[in-house]
Write a protein that holds these residues in place. Structure first.
Motif, mmCIF file in Angstrom:
data_model
loop_
_atom_site.group_PDB
_atom_site.id
_atom_site.type_symbol
_atom_site.label_atom_id
_atom_site.label_comp_id
_atom_site.label_asym_id
_atom_site.label_seq_id
_atom_site.Cartn_x
_atom_site.Cartn_y
_atom_site.Cartn_z
ATOM 1 N N ARG A 1 90.767 8.371 -41.263
ATOM 2 C CA ARG A 1 91.519 8.323 -40.003
ATOM 3 C C ARG A 1 90.569 7.820 -38.933
ATOM 4 N NH1 ARG A 1 96.062 12.406 -38.220
ATOM 5 N NH2 ARG A 1 96.487 11.550 -36.188
ATOM 6 N N PHE A 2 91.020 6.859 -38.101
ATOM 7 C CA PHE A 2 90.156 6.303 -37.073
ATOM 8 C C PHE A 2 90.969 5.886 -35.862
ATOM 9 C CE2 PHE A 2 91.488 2.908 -39.842
ATOM 10 C CZ PHE A 2 91.703 1.817 -39.031
ATOM 11 N N GLU A 3 90.264 5.674 -34.753
ATOM 12 C CA GLU A 3 90.877 5.236 -33.501
ATOM 13 C C GLU A 3 90.350 3.858 -33.154
ATOM 14 O OE1 GLU A 3 89.527 8.065 -30.628
ATOM 15 O OE2 GLU A 3 91.094 9.500 -31.126
ATOM 16 N N ARG A 4 91.196 3.081 -32.489
ATOM 17 C CA ARG A 4 90.752 1.763 -32.018
ATOM 18 C C ARG A 4 91.429 1.461 -30.683
ATOM 19 N NH1 ARG A 4 87.371 2.215 -35.103
ATOM 20 N NH2 ARG A 4 86.653 0.840 -36.729
ATOM 21 N N TYR B 1 94.809 3.639 -30.132
ATOM 22 C CA TYR B 1 95.742 4.032 -31.188
ATOM 23 C C TYR B 1 94.984 4.735 -32.303
ATOM 24 C CZ TYR B 1 99.159 0.903 -29.050
ATOM 25 O OH TYR B 1 100.020 0.297 -28.184
ATOM 26 N N ASP B 2 95.684 5.638 -32.994
ATOM 27 C CA ASP B 2 95.150 6.298 -34.182
ATOM 28 C C ASP B 2 95.694 5.574 -35.400
ATOM 29 O OD1 ASP B 2 93.900 8.153 -32.619
ATOM 30 O OD2 ASP B 2 95.278 9.790 -33.029
ATOM 31 N N TYR B 3 94.825 5.388 -36.394
ATOM 32 C CA TYR B 3 95.205 4.711 -37.633
ATOM 33 C C TYR B 3 94.747 5.552 -38.818
ATOM 34 C CZ TYR B 3 95.874 0.618 -34.677
ATOM 35 O OH TYR B 3 96.303 -0.244 -33.700
ATOM 36 N N ARG B 4 95.466 5.390 -39.937
ATOM 37 C CA ARG B 4 95.073 6.041 -41.183
ATOM 38 C C ARG B 4 95.164 5.017 -42.309
ATOM 39 N NH1 ARG B 4 97.571 11.490 -42.414
ATOM 40 N NH2 ARG B 4 95.792 12.187 -41.225
ATOM 41 N N SER C 1 99.324 10.126 -32.510
ATOM 42 C CA SER C 1 98.048 10.590 -31.963
ATOM 43 C C SER C 1 97.996 12.104 -31.907
ATOM 44 C CB SER C 1 97.846 10.031 -30.555
ATOM 45 O OG SER C 1 97.720 8.651 -30.593
ATOM 46 N N ARG C 2 96.794 12.617 -32.046
ATOM 47 C CA ARG C 2 96.573 14.054 -31.900
ATOM 48 C C ARG C 2 96.537 14.382 -30.413
ATOM 49 N NH1 ARG C 2 91.766 13.354 -36.085
ATOM 50 N NH2 ARG C 2 91.596 11.540 -34.782
ATOM 51 N N CYS D 1 90.715 -0.950 -42.200
ATOM 52 C CA CYS D 1 89.960 0.310 -42.323
ATOM 53 C C CYS D 1 88.469 0.015 -42.193
ATOM 54 C CB CYS D 1 90.249 0.948 -43.681
ATOM 55 S SG CYS D 1 89.250 2.415 -44.023
ATOM 56 N N LYS E 1 99.515 2.724 -38.291
ATOM 57 C CA LYS E 1 99.475 3.505 -37.065
ATOM 58 C C LYS E 1 100.093 4.879 -37.338
ATOM 59 C CE LYS E 1 100.383 0.944 -33.471
ATOM 60 N NZ LYS E 1 101.064 0.279 -32.365
#
Length: 150
Positions: free
Chosen positions: A13-16, A4-7, A39-40, A27, A36
């Motif tokens: 912005r990060f992925e986990r 998942y992408d998170y901000r 996603s790009r 964060c 959440k």
């Protein structure tokens, strides 16, 4: 487990890789609450327009003696390429008809409008003999040497 992408509110912005029922991770930079985000798109590899017509087989031998699966695959490739060329004409290769495609022209077909290389001439010939009829040094019809002299 999906990625998942998170901000975070701080702009990071990060992925986990997180289980479906797991809580939202904090964060990694400030430890604050992240949310959440969509996603790009992941684009990998390169675009391949497929072979142009000039690189498609010109002889029966080039189609693996007419192998049905191979010929069907070539037809699909060519139809795909034609649709692409209709949208993007700059991708078109040499569209002149092939005049000869066997013998000395098997690897590089002779196209309409190109000079015919008749008997006694070679593929590198450009007809560059001077007005006296002699060609620059080798004495057999074209102007470059082959490591021998006359």
């Amino acid at each position: 487990m999906p990625i998942y992408d998170y901000r975070c509110g701080c702009g990071v912005r990060f992925e986990r890789l997180v289980a479906l029922d797991a809580p939202t991770p904090p964060c990694p930079q400030c430890g604050g609450e992240a949310r959440k985000v969509p996603s790009r798109p992941a684009l990998h590899g390169t675009a391949d327009p497929g072979p142009s017509k000039e690189y498609m087989p010109q002889t029966w031998k080039g189609t693996h003696r007419g192998n049905r699966e191979y010929v069907t695959g070539l037809q699909r490739q060519w139809e795909k390429r034609e649709r692409l060329e209709a949208k993007h004409p700059e991708l078109r290769g040499d569209t002149r008809p092939v005049a000869a495609h066997e013998g000395r022209y098997e690897q590089a077909p002779l196209r309409a409008g190109e000079p015919y290389l008749g008997p006694g001439s070679s593929s590198g010939s450009s007809g560059s003999s001077d007005s006296s009829g002699s060609s620059g040094g080798s004495g057999h019809g074209h102007g470059h040497g082959h490591g021998h002299s006359h």
